[in-house]
Design a protein around this motif. Structure first.
Motif, short mmCIF file in Angstrom:
data_model
loop_
_atom_site.label_atom_id
_atom_site.label_comp_id
_atom_site.label_asym_id
_atom_site.label_seq_id
_atom_site.Cartn_x
_atom_site.Cartn_y
_atom_site.Cartn_z
N TRP A 200 0.84 -1.19 0.00
CA TRP A 200 0.00 0.00 0.00
C TRP A 200 0.88 1.24 0.00
O TRP A 200 1.79 1.37 0.83
N GLN A 204 -2.62 5.65 -1.05
CA GLN A 204 -3.71 4.68 -0.95
C GLN A 204 -4.19 4.54 0.48
O GLN A 204 -5.40 4.45 0.74
N LEU A 205 -3.27 4.53 1.42
CA LEU A 205 -3.65 4.42 2.83
C LEU A 205 -4.40 5.66 3.30
O LEU A 205 -5.39 5.55 4.03
N ARG A 251 3.74 -3.00 3.50
CA ARG A 251 2.95 -4.23 3.39
C ARG A 251 2.95 -4.95 4.73
O ARG A 251 3.82 -4.71 5.59
#
Length: 253
Positions: A200, A204-205, A251
């Motif tokens: 991620w 995106q987070l 990750r």
């Protein structure tokens, strides 16, 4: 303080253990009759003759970290008790966060009395006088529903090695110990554990956890990852779970 186990319960408790039951009832005949009947069914039975002694048991519910902690599968609670009444004891159990099934007993059988008992947290209400077969049937039904509910919670849990996340309870344990996470930390971990080994990016987070309208610095992701590592990793400087993928993001696993 030693646990108050009835002589009747002791006679049977070595045979079959269907669960551990606490009876808080001030009328000796009723208390001993219920204890004997449940012990004969295969339950391990503990008793308290008034609200104060019941409080000593109940105050230990939900304290698994303490050596003297007691875990009950069912509490049978009389409404009218000396010193501390059943309603207050019931409130305390729920205030402590325990979802142990509670069967409330009372000579008061009006609709208002039943509603009050159920609203403070009791799961069922039985009016005196009652038949012992009915009481045992209600106990079985409460335990059946509770265990089915617990099984559903366990089945929905996310597990990765020593970390277990319970989405419905917003709770996380690692190596058997509960970890206190902030809402953002919990949501990040839930996202990671739902997609193990997926990488991620910070962006995106941010979008998934903080939302598309977030106007802060993306470095806040790094701060939350660091906090999670401090709570989950044996050595945060050499993480095993929350890994950095240089040039891409993070990750899990």
């Amino acid at each position: 303080m030693p646990l108050a186990i009835t002589p009747e319960a002791t006679r049977f408790q070595q045979e079959v253990k269907l669960g551990r039951v606490l009876i808080v009832e001030d009328e000796e005949l009723i208390r001993e009759t219920i204890a004997l009947a449940l012990a004969e069914e295969g339950y391990e039975v503990f008793t308290a003759e008034d609200g104060r002694k019941g409080l000593e048991f109940i105050s230990k519910i939900g304290e698994p970290s303490q050596a003297e902690a007691i875990t009950f599968d069912l509490v049978i609670l009389d409404l009218m008790l000396p010193y501390v009444n059943g309603l207050d004891l019931c409130r305390l159990v729920r205030h402590e966060g325990s979802n142990v099934p509670i069967l409330m007993l009372s000579a008061k059988g009006t609709e208002t009395d039943r509603v009050v008992g159920l609203e403070v947290g009791a799961d069922d209400y039985l009016t005196k006088p009652f038949g012992m077969r009915e009481l045992i049937a209600r106990c079985r039904a409460l335990l059946r529903r509770h265990r089915r509910s617990q099984l559903q919670v366990q089945e929905s849990a996310l597990r990765f090695h020593e970390i277990v996340l319970y989405p419905q309870e917003c709770r996380v344990t690692i190596r058997g110990e509960e970890v206190n996470l902030s809402p953002k930390e919990f949501r990040i971990l839930e996202l990671f554990m739902s997609h193990p080994r997926r990488v991620w990016s910070r962006e995106q987070l941010i979008e998934r956890i903080w939302g598309p309208d977030f106007m802060g610095d993306s470095k806040t992701v790094d701060v939350h990852i660091r906090w999670l590592r401090e709570k989950l990793e044996l050595d945060p400087s050499r993480p095993e779970y929350l890994l950095t993928v240089r040039g891409f993001g993070y990750r899990f696993g």
